[in-house]
Write a protein that holds these residues in place. Structure first.
Motif, PDB file in Angstrom:
ATOM      1  N   MET A 227       0.691  -1.086   0.101  1.00  0.00           N
ATOM      2  CA  MET A 227       0.001  -0.101   0.003  1.00  0.00           C
ATOM      3  C   MET A 227       0.632   1.121  -0.390  1.00  0.00           C
ATOM      4  N   ALA A 228       2.423   1.226   0.819  1.00  0.00           N
ATOM      5  CA  ALA A 228       2.704   2.143   1.462  1.00  0.00           C
ATOM      6  C   ALA A 228       3.193   2.466  -0.250  1.00  0.00           C
TER       7      ALA A 228
ATOM      8  N   ALA B  64      -3.963  -0.978  -5.624  1.00  0.00           N
ATOM      9  CA  ALA B  64      -3.523  -0.731  -4.398  1.00  0.00           C
ATOM     10  C   ALA B  64      -5.289  -1.299  -3.705  1.00  0.00           C
TER      11      ALA B  64
ATOM     12  N   LEU C  84      -5.136  -4.307  -1.399  1.00  0.00           N
ATOM     13  CA  LEU C  84      -5.922  -4.683   0.189  1.00  0.00           C
ATOM     14  C   LEU C  84      -6.559  -6.167   0.399  1.00  0.00           C
TER      15      LEU C  84
ATOM     16  N   LEU D  97      -5.104  -0.703   8.201  1.00  0.00           N
ATOM     17  CA  LEU D  97      -3.981  -0.204   7.355  1.00  0.00           C
ATOM     18  C   LEU D  97      -3.253   0.072   5.721  1.00  0.00           C
ATOM     19  N   ALA D  98      -3.960   1.030   5.675  1.00  0.00           N
ATOM     20  CA  ALA D  98      -5.136   1.781   4.622  1.00  0.00           C
ATOM     21  C   ALA D  98      -3.666   3.093   4.725  1.00  0.00           C
TER      22      ALA D  98
ATOM     23  N   THR E 193      -2.342   4.075   6.883  1.00  0.00           N
ATOM     24  CA  THR E 193      -0.944   3.997   8.013  1.00  0.00           C
ATOM     25  C   THR E 193       0.501   3.567   5.903  1.00  0.00           C
ATOM     26  N   GLY E 194      -0.755   2.959   5.661  1.00  0.00           N
ATOM     27  CA  GLY E 194       0.315   3.154   3.935  1.00  0.00           C
ATOM     28  C   GLY E 194       0.598   4.384   3.253  1.00  0.00           C
TER      29      GLY E 194
ATOM     30  N   LEU F  49       2.563   6.620   5.377  1.00  0.00           N
ATOM     31  CA  LEU F  49       3.725   6.533   5.017  1.00  0.00           C
ATOM     32  C   LEU F  49       4.686   6.723   3.214  1.00  0.00           C
ATOM     33  N   GLY F  50       3.514   6.147   2.816  1.00  0.00           N
ATOM     34  CA  GLY F  50       4.278   6.008   0.743  1.00  0.00           C
ATOM     35  C   GLY F  50       4.040   7.747   0.540  1.00  0.00           C
TER      36      GLY F  50
ATOM     37  N   SER G  99      -6.894   6.230   0.773  1.00  0.00           N
ATOM     38  CA  SER G  99      -6.784   5.429   1.061  1.00  0.00           C
ATOM     39  C   SER G  99      -8.192   4.914   2.195  1.00  0.00           C
TER      40      SER G  99
END
Length: 349
Positions: free
Chosen positions: A1-2, A233, A237, A276-277, A279-280, A283-284, A322
């Motif tokens: 995802m990131a 993406a 997921l 999760l989404a 955070t990714g 970070l991305g 996200s």
């Protein structure tokens, strides 16, 4: 995802930044009409004769006309740079938000240049340096300029006549920027110029980004790739949560057996997916900050299109996408997993 959001952030920032800069140049700097050759695919291939400039300047209602010549040259026989020839540097600098951060302005007819801060950094140049082009002509760098327009910080500027000589286009210009005495007459004057000069294409300034030709096509391509990355993406997921639900079927059965309602179980997985989404995505987005200095150092031929960092609207798009991707990718497998009979789910291995 990131990784996928990282790619999306880079591509989207490049396209949106350049388009936004073009719009801001014309919309906020009191330019009412832009004129280029009718059959030119982009401003760089536009050729406007000197008599067109004089004819438009003499029209009633026209307050000022400024010429801009755009060309590309091999710097010292190696690096490709774009160079701008301006009819009046002071006027050009005032309208486009230029500031000299070092040195002085150019003097007409003396083979002098000023260089953008970004170009000076990428090519390792400074005031006082002599630079040569493909034909062996030497020009002196007399100043370094900065602008709030990232792509203009990546070029060279000289007087119109010098650039006309350098790129072998005497008496020519690429674009004319027109300021009217009354801005409400923009539509009428645009139609008048197109009627009196049929080989020209006069457009209202805010429409110029729609006439960027191949450059615009590149940004359409980045938009397509960006959308594709989002589908990827979502697929990644979705596959992740299908596997997660399959591996935790027994856990779902136990939760149902001890009295957890289906809505609560679904909510647990939706929250997990959102975490999760997001955070990714964050970070991305943060990782994309480090890629632009690398691109500017290794791809100097496209440095004009590169922003210094991802644009802020991209961050909000990343957050929204996200959330959407996280919800959609987890909803189906969660609903399917919680629909299995409790006894069958508990015996699942």
């Amino acid at each position: 995802m990131a990784l996928i959001i990282f790619l999306y952030s880079v591509l989207t920032s490049v396209g949106s930044s350049f388009s936004e800069q073009i719009s801001n140049v014309l919309g906020e700097q009191n330019i009412d009409i832009a004129v280029q050759a009718k059959h030119a695919t982009n401003p760089g291939t536009s050729i406007i004769d000197e008599h067109i400039f004089e004819g438009i300047s003499n029209l009633n209602g026209v307050k000022a006309v400024h010429s801009l010549l755009i060309g590309n040259q091999r710097l010292q026989g190696d690096k490709l740079v774009f160079i701008l020839g301006v009819s009046s540097f002071n006027t050009f600098a005032q309208r486009f938000g230029f500031n000299l951060s070092k040195g002085r302005v150019i003097s007409a007819g003396k083979r002098e240049l000023i260089i953008g801060e970004k170009a000076a950094k990428v090519y390792g140049l400074d005031v006082g340096d002599e630079i040569g082009f493909g034909d062996g002509e030497q020009y002196s760098i007399v100043g370094i300029y900065s602008s709030w327009l990232s792509f203009l910080n990546s070029g060279l500027i000289s007087d119109l006549e010098s650039v006309q000589s350098l790129i072998s286009r005497p008496g020519k210009a690429s674009l004319l920027f027109i300021k009217l005495e009354n801005s409400t007459d923009t539509l009428m004057m645009t139609e008048k110029i197109n009627r009196q000069f049929p080989d020209m294409n006069a457009i209202q300034s805010q429409q110029l980004p729609d006439y960027l030709g191949p450059i615009k096509s590149v940004f359409y391509f980045t938009d397509i790739v960006s959308v594709m990355t989002l589908f990827i993406a979502g697929a990644v997921l979705l596959n992740t949560f299908i596997m997660a639900i399959s591996e935790r079927t027994k856990e779902l059965g136990i939760l149902s057996a001890i009295g957890w309602p289906r809505q609560m179980i679904v909510m647990v997985f939706l929250v997990e997916s959102l975490i999760l989404a997001l955070t990714g995505g964050v970070l991305g987005y943060l990782a994309s900050f480090g890629v632009f200095p690398i691109l500017q150092s290794h791809f100097s031929s496209v440095v004009m299109f590169l922003p210094d960092a991802p644009t802020l609207p991209v961050f909000f798009n990343v957050l929204l996408m996200s959330v959407v991707i996280g919800l959609l990718s987890s909803l189906f497998p969660t609903l399917y997993g919680t629909n299995i009979q409790v006894s069958k789910a508990i015996r699942h291995e």
